[in-house]
Design a protein around this motif. Structure first.
Motif, PDB file in Angstrom:
ATOM      1  N   MET A 104       0.960  -0.779  -0.559  1.00 26.33           N
ATOM      2  CA  MET A 104      -0.368   0.110   0.129  1.00 26.33           C
ATOM      3  C   MET A 104       1.177   0.948   0.018  1.00 26.33           C
ATOM      4  N   GLY A 105       0.304   1.824  -0.663  1.00 28.90           N
ATOM      5  CA  GLY A 105       1.567   3.587  -1.041  1.00 28.90           C
ATOM      6  C   GLY A 105       0.816   5.034  -0.737  1.00 28.90           C
ATOM      7  N   SER A 106       1.245   5.781  -0.344  1.00 26.03           N
ATOM      8  CA  SER A 106       0.285   6.682  -0.112  1.00 26.03           C
ATOM      9  C   SER A 106       0.893   7.310  -0.806  1.00 26.03           C
ATOM     10  N   TYR A 107       0.120   8.157  -1.895  1.00 22.52           N
ATOM     11  CA  TYR A 107       0.133   9.471  -2.441  1.00 22.52           C
ATOM     12  C   TYR A 107      -0.753  11.262  -2.430  1.00 22.52           C
ATOM     13  N   ALA A 108       0.317  11.628  -3.423  1.00 26.46           N
ATOM     14  CA  ALA A 108      -0.879  13.092  -3.505  1.00 26.46           C
ATOM     15  C   ALA A 108      -1.031  13.561  -5.023  1.00 26.46           C
ATOM     16  N   VAL A 109      -2.227  13.638  -5.199  1.00 24.92           N
ATOM     17  CA  VAL A 109      -2.754  14.212  -6.330  1.00 24.92           C
ATOM     18  C   VAL A 109      -2.913  15.239  -6.412  1.00 24.92           C
ATOM     19  N   PHE A 110      -2.789  16.112  -7.466  1.00 28.64           N
ATOM     20  CA  PHE A 110      -2.949  17.624  -7.666  1.00 28.64           C
ATOM     21  C   PHE A 110      -3.265  17.539  -8.586  1.00 28.64           C
ATOM     22  N   LEU A 111      -4.832  18.472  -8.511  1.00 28.52           N
ATOM     23  CA  LEU A 111      -6.139  18.918  -9.568  1.00 28.52           C
ATOM     24  C   LEU A 111      -5.719  19.651 -10.266  1.00 28.52           C
ATOM     25  N   ARG A 112      -5.626  19.924 -11.266  1.00 21.60           N
ATOM     26  CA  ARG A 112      -5.200  21.422 -12.321  1.00 21.60           C
ATOM     27  C   ARG A 112      -6.122  22.277 -12.579  1.00 21.60           C
ATOM     28  N   GLY A 113      -6.307  22.919 -12.604  1.00 18.16           N
ATOM     29  CA  GLY A 113      -7.463  24.364 -13.303  1.00 18.16           C
ATOM     30  C   GLY A 113      -9.072  24.152 -12.391  1.00 18.16           C
ATOM     31  N   ILE A 114      -8.879  23.491 -11.454  1.00 16.50           N
ATOM     32  CA  ILE A 114     -10.086  23.581 -10.486  1.00 16.50           C
ATOM     33  C   ILE A 114     -10.119  24.824  -9.510  1.00 16.50           C
ATOM     34  N   ASN A 115     -11.414  25.480  -9.081  1.00 19.89           N
ATOM     35  CA  ASN A 115     -12.008  26.870  -8.030  1.00 19.89           C
ATOM     36  C   ASN A 115     -11.392  27.880  -8.791  1.00 19.89           C
ATOM     37  N   VAL A 116     -10.706  27.316 -10.236  1.00 21.09           N
ATOM     38  CA  VAL A 116      -9.961  28.996 -10.203  1.00 21.09           C
ATOM     39  C   VAL A 116     -10.313  29.310 -12.437  1.00 21.09           C
ATOM     40  N   GLY A 117     -11.530  29.609 -12.437  1.00 19.54           N
ATOM     41  CA  GLY A 117     -11.798  30.113 -13.588  1.00 19.54           C
ATOM     42  C   GLY A 117     -12.662  28.876 -14.317  1.00 19.54           C
ATOM     43  N   GLY A 118     -13.920  28.903 -13.848  1.00 18.46           N
ATOM     44  CA  GLY A 118     -14.729  27.918 -14.654  1.00 18.46           C
ATOM     45  C   GLY A 118     -15.374  26.680 -13.637  1.00 18.46           C
ATOM     46  N   ILE A 119     -14.287  25.826 -13.894  1.00 19.36           N
ATOM     47  CA  ILE A 119     -15.018  24.388 -13.224  1.00 19.36           C
ATOM     48  C   ILE A 119     -14.693  24.665 -11.236  1.00 19.36           C
ATOM     49  N   ASN A 120     -15.572  24.524 -10.711  1.00 17.72           N
ATOM     50  CA  ASN A 120     -15.502  24.619  -9.142  1.00 17.72           C
ATOM     51  C   ASN A 120     -15.990  23.376  -8.184  1.00 17.72           C
ATOM     52  N   ILE A 121     -15.402  22.515  -7.932  1.00 15.86           N
ATOM     53  CA  ILE A 121     -15.604  21.837  -7.481  1.00 15.86           C
ATOM     54  C   ILE A 121     -15.826  22.021  -5.704  1.00 15.86           C
ATOM     55  N   LYS A 122     -16.818  21.804  -5.435  1.00 17.78           N
ATOM     56  CA  LYS A 122     -16.424  21.901  -3.576  1.00 17.78           C
ATOM     57  C   LYS A 122     -15.750  20.784  -3.192  1.00 17.78           C
ATOM     58  N   MET A 123     -14.566  20.597  -2.184  1.00 19.13           N
ATOM     59  CA  MET A 123     -13.421  19.780  -1.377  1.00 19.13           C
ATOM     60  C   MET A 123     -14.289  18.516  -1.004  1.00 19.13           C
ATOM     61  N   ALA A 124     -15.680  18.480  -0.092  1.00 20.62           N
ATOM     62  CA  ALA A 124     -16.607  17.529   0.356  1.00 20.62           C
ATOM     63  C   ALA A 124     -16.951  16.505  -0.928  1.00 20.62           C
ATOM     64  N   ALA A 125     -17.523  17.648  -2.173  1.00 21.36           N
ATOM     65  CA  ALA A 125     -17.688  16.282  -3.369  1.00 21.36           C
ATOM     66  C   ALA A 125     -16.131  15.795  -3.625  1.00 21.36           C
ATOM     67  N   LEU A 126     -15.238  16.640  -3.638  1.00 24.08           N
ATOM     68  CA  LEU A 126     -14.174  15.504  -4.193  1.00 24.08           C
ATOM     69  C   LEU A 126     -14.167  14.168  -3.654  1.00 24.08           C
ATOM     70  N   ARG A 127     -13.975  14.647  -2.283  1.00 22.17           N
ATOM     71  CA  ARG A 127     -13.353  13.850  -1.429  1.00 22.17           C
ATOM     72  C   ARG A 127     -14.139  12.585  -1.902  1.00 22.17           C
ATOM     73  N   ASP A 128     -15.597  12.674  -0.802  1.00 20.14           N
ATOM     74  CA  ASP A 128     -17.204  12.067  -1.621  1.00 20.14           C
ATOM     75  C   ASP A 128     -16.519  11.106  -2.852  1.00 20.14           C
ATOM     76  N   ALA A 129     -16.135  11.658  -3.692  1.00 21.30           N
ATOM     77  CA  ALA A 129     -16.102  11.179  -4.886  1.00 21.30           C
ATOM     78  C   ALA A 129     -15.251  10.163  -5.378  1.00 21.30           C
TER      79      ALA A 129
END
Length: 186
Positions: free
Chosen positions: A1-26
């Motif tokens: 099992m590995g630990s990872y960091a995931v960095f999303l590009r281009g959200i919540n800055v100009g058009g693509i708005n995602i609530k962090m709770a919704a992201l976490r749930d998805a």
């Protein structure tokens, strides 16, 4: 099992708005039960038995399905995030400058961005590896800095994402706290 960091590009800055709770749930619903978000700029830590390339593929598939946009992410092993933070030659908190790290899964794009930055007068930057380029910007003038303007061009913006060093330190610490062994899921 590995630990990872995931960095999303281009959200919540100009058009693509995602609530962090919704992201976490998805992500939790897609087989990453310990997914946790940090700040509102698309930073996720999670553990998985998949390798980084497969985590990237699964996360992008999840985001496309859940939020209906052409998702693109950078996935780094938690140890790599710690290495990048340690290798950054710039301060994490300085009264006159901000330290940033631009990440990309496309080495050729980062090579081109590095060359463009190197051609600027009085621009400080340092390549930290095939996926990371550290750079400085003046406090209060990040978006107006010549390098920021170059990195915002479509050919770079489409496959890079930038975080300040303070954010990467928070991500490093959160990823290190994940239960890398014994977690369930993908």
């Amino acid at each position: 099992m590995g630990s990872y960091a995931v960095f999303l590009r281009g959200i919540n800055v100009g058009g693509i708005n995602i609530k962090m709770a919704a992201l976490r749930d998805a992500l939790k619903g897609s087989g990453f039960p310990d997914a946790a978000t940090l700040l509102a700029s698309g930073n996720v830590v999670l553990s998985s038995s998949l390798d980084a390339a497969a985590v990237k593929q699964e996360c992008e598939k999840c985001l496309r399905s859940a939020f209906g946009y052409e998702a693109w992410v950078v996935v780094l092993d938690a140890r790599r995030v710690a290495q990048l933070v340690a290798a950054c030659p710039y301060p994490d908190d300085d009264g006159s400058t901000h330290s940033y790290i631009t990440l990309s899964s496309d080495t050729a794009v980062l090579d081109e961005l590095e060359a463009a930055g190197a051609a600027l007068d009085s621009h400080e930057q340092q390549r930290l590896g095939p996926e990371a380029l550290a750079w400085l910007a003046p406090v209060g003038g990040t978006l107006e800095s010549p390098f920021s303007k170059i990195s915002a061009k479509a050919k770079f913006k489409a496959s890079t994402t930038t975080r300040n060093l303070r954010t990467l330190i928070k991500v490093r610490d959160a990823a290190a706290a994940l239960p890398a062994s014994g977690a369930t899921g993908k």
